[in-house]
Design a protein around this motif. Structure first.
Motif, short mmCIF file in Angstrom:
data_model
loop_
_atom_site.label_atom_id
_atom_site.label_comp_id
_atom_site.label_asym_id
_atom_site.label_seq_id
_atom_site.Cartn_x
_atom_site.Cartn_y
_atom_site.Cartn_z
N ILE A 243 0.72 -1.41 -0.06
CA ILE A 243 -0.73 -0.26 0.18
C ILE A 243 0.75 0.61 -0.10
O ILE A 243 0.83 1.97 -1.09
N ASN A 247 1.62 3.97 -3.08
CA ASN A 247 1.13 5.34 -2.95
C ASN A 247 2.32 6.37 -2.98
O ASN A 247 2.35 7.42 -3.81
N LEU A 252 -0.88 3.19 -6.52
CA LEU A 252 -1.80 3.67 -6.10
C LEU A 252 -3.67 3.75 -6.35
O LEU A 252 -3.75 4.87 -5.65
N THR A 254 -6.48 5.20 -6.87
CA THR A 254 -7.20 5.76 -5.93
C THR A 254 -9.34 5.95 -6.23
O THR A 254 -9.07 6.25 -7.19
N ALA A 265 -3.52 7.17 2.66
CA ALA A 265 -3.05 5.47 2.90
C ALA A 265 -2.09 4.22 3.81
O ALA A 265 -2.80 3.23 3.49
N TRP A 315 -6.80 -2.70 -0.45
CA TRP A 315 -6.97 -1.98 -1.57
C TRP A 315 -8.21 -1.55 -2.26
O TRP A 315 -8.86 -0.57 -2.01
N ALA A 424 -4.87 -3.52 -7.80
CA ALA A 424 -4.02 -2.17 -7.32
C ALA A 424 -2.51 -1.70 -7.92
O ALA A 424 -1.67 -1.46 -7.16
#
Length: 597
Positions: A243, A247, A252, A254, A265, A315, A424
């Protein structure tokens, strides 16, 4: 027999016939086992154009020759069928102890045919195989089913089963084993439900012999040493450590891929999970990595105990839904495990519904009064519960995001490839993972050619994630590698330290059949092309090798990759050429001859 057991177990649920067949050794040498061998059998015995829910579809549980040995992380098996979610060939992988147990019982494959007249389960106790009435467990959750079957079979039985979602033949349904391990993708649980098969319970007391015990032992010890440097983070934080990694690099996804970074995150990342919820790491059979997470949520509102969440799960219910409440995310994971649902597809479908709601395409009239806005943890959880039970709006959520969005006239809100939700890693930030998604034989999938390894982790080399150079060649290499790996019984995470040569050497010492690194990779290409042929015969074509429009047209709005889209068109023609396919994505006669297809 070494590595392999030499026996295939075939069960016809319509007639009740149970047959034990000798393993075709020529096919075993050409396809190894697992995903490859099962895909070959499916290709030969099932019409690819068939309705996935037809009794003529087959469901194959497929371990590999390394399952049941002490090769590191050799616990994975594949469930092979024609998938309901995608309409493609499906090979959904799971870990745990089911594969070694099936091998110890004496079987290289379990082939399930036809449809039972009423709910049943299969009990395999070494040579004794029975089809039993499942009336008392039909409707039960995964944990309740597992506990009930262990009471009437054996305390140490490994149970692979469906939950209520699979019984309803929901496209999001998976097959769970040991309560927390999942053959999650492509809707394989729905196929099991269509056969009125609640579970397979297996107990094996035999062993898997290896051809050269001394050489095999030395190879195992050497491979374990190779794995140690690259897998420590997985042991400490689990896959959810990604994660924060993704990020940080701006990859990542979103709020249904509207953005590629999530401000909070870290609240749902592996470090927070380890600090707040972790009971202990959990490993599959013979695994030195132990990336699994045994967790407990004590908050009364979300309380529970179970396994996970993994990265893709954290995620999908977290950043993809704009949610940073780890307790709620973990609770959503527990619900999916109990009802037998794929967490990637369910979470991404809820995110899709939130996106549709935010843009006014659906309203509270569609959602049973549920205000589905990004960031609303309780609304996310209620949507998951509805998908689990199939009640109200859950009837549409259980279909997956493509069918959900299409039903409202806006399929472009579904972030899918071949109707399966992409995981993800934002393909606008990682060009290669986008090519891998688009060309995957089972729809949106990251583990069929883990390009994140080269684009983020620099394993075995580091490529610029935003560039398109060399991505076609590396995608092909990793796809072929993974196809052969899945056929051996090894876990994908072994590639963080082991290469194709290592696995080929383990196979050689285990089976007594000489597998070179070159032959291992050729087998992977053979499997990949066979799967491609199945999909072409099922009606798919080059037009299905694409990404959701948002990935190709809507630039990332902010962060390190601001302005980026995926340049799939730049990479695809090179990919086809290097694969030995024509401009329509069809393998040439020369390529098929080269691979012995």
């Amino acid at each position: 027999m070494n590595g392999w057991t030499g026996t295939i177990l075939r069960i016809n649920l319509t007639s009740g016939n149970i047959v034990k067949e000798p393993l075709n050794m020529e096919l075993a040498k050409k396809y190894i086992g697992g995903r490859g061998l099962a895909s070959k059998i499916l290709f030969d015995e099932v019409d690819p154009a068939i309705d996935p829910l037809s009794p003529d579809n087959k469901l194959i549980f497929a371990p590999g020759p390394l399952n049941g040995t002490n090769a590191p992380s050799a616990a994975h098996f594949d469930v092979v069928t024609k998938g309901l979610l995608t309409g493609t060939i499906a090979a959904s992988s799971s870990g745990g102890v089911f594969a070694p147990m099936l091998k110890y019982a004496g079987y290289d494959l379990l082939i399930l045919e036809g449809t039972a007249e009423k709910p049943v389960y299969v009990w395999i106790d070494d040579d004794r195989v029975e089809i039993r009435d499942a009336k008392k467990i039909w409707g039960k959750t995964v944990e309740a089913t597992t506990e009930a079957l262990r009471k009437v079979t054996d305390d140490e039985a490994s149970v692979a089963c469906i939950g209520p979602a699979g019984e309803r033949m929901a496209p999001v349904a998976n097959i769970m084993n040991e309560c927390g391990r999942a053959a999650g993708r492509t809707g394989v649980g729905a196929i099991m439900g269509s056969k009125n098969l609640k579970a397979v319970a297996v107990r094996g007391t035999g062993a898997v012999r290896v051809a050269d015990p001394k050489a095999f032992r030395e190879l195992v010890l050497g491979c374990r040493k190779k794995l140690a440097p690259g897998t420590g983070g997985l042991t400490k934080y689990g896959t959810d450590m990604l994660i924060n990694v993704m990020n940080q690099v701006g990859g990542l996804p979103t709020r249904n891929f509207r953005e590629s970074q999530f401000t909070t995150a870290d609240k749902v990342g592996g470090e927070s999970l380890a600090r707040d919820l972790l009971i202990r790491p959990r490993g599959c059979f013979s695994c030195p990595i132990s990336c699994g997470r045994a967790t407990r949520v004590t908050n009364p509102k979300y309380a529970g105990v179970g396994e996970g969440p993994e990265y893709e799960t954290a995620w999908s219910f977290g950043p993809d839904c704009g949610v940073d409440n780890l307790d709620a995310v973990t609770k959503a994971n527990y619900i999916c495990n109990e009802y037998g649902m794929d967490t990637i597809t369910v979470g991404a479908t809820v995110a899709c519904a939130m996106d549709l709601f935010e843009d006014g395409i659906i309203t509270v009239k569609d959602t049973d009064g549920l205000v589905l806005r990004f960031g609303e943890a309780d609304a996310m959880l209620e949507a998951v519960r509805k998908a689990a039970t199939g009640e109200g709006f859950g009837q549409k959520l259980q279909l997956g995001s493509y069918r959900l969005a299409e039903s409202y006239g806006h399929p472009e809100y579904s972030m899918t490839v071949k109707k399966q939700e992409t995981p993800a890693y934002d393909p606008r930030a990682l060009q290669g993972i986008g090519l891998n998604y688009a060309t995957s034989n089972r729809g949106g999938c990251h583990v069929r050619g883990y390009m994140t390894a080269v684009e983020i982790f620099g394993s075995p080399v580091k490529l610029d994630p935003r560039a398109t150079d060399q991505k076609a060649q590396f995608t092909i290499t990793l796809q072929d590698m993974t196809a052969a790996l899945d056929s051996s019984g090894e876990c994908l995470f072994t590639t963080f330290g082991m290469g194709a040569g290592d696995i080929a050497a383990l196979l050689s010492a285990a089976t007594g059949v000489p597998f070179t690194e070159e032959e291992f990779m050729k087998i992977g290409a053979r499997i990949w092309n066979l799967e491609r042929l199945f999909n072409l015969k099922a009606g798919l074509s080059a037009k299905d090798d694409t990404l959701a429009p948002r990935m190709l047209k809507d630039p990332i709005p902010a962060g390190p990759n601001q302005g980026q889209v995926n340049k799939l068109d730049v990479m695809m023609s090179e990919y086809y050429t290097l694969r030995g396919w024509d401009a329509k994505g069809v393998p040439t006669k020369e390529k098929l001859a080269e691979l012995g297809l």
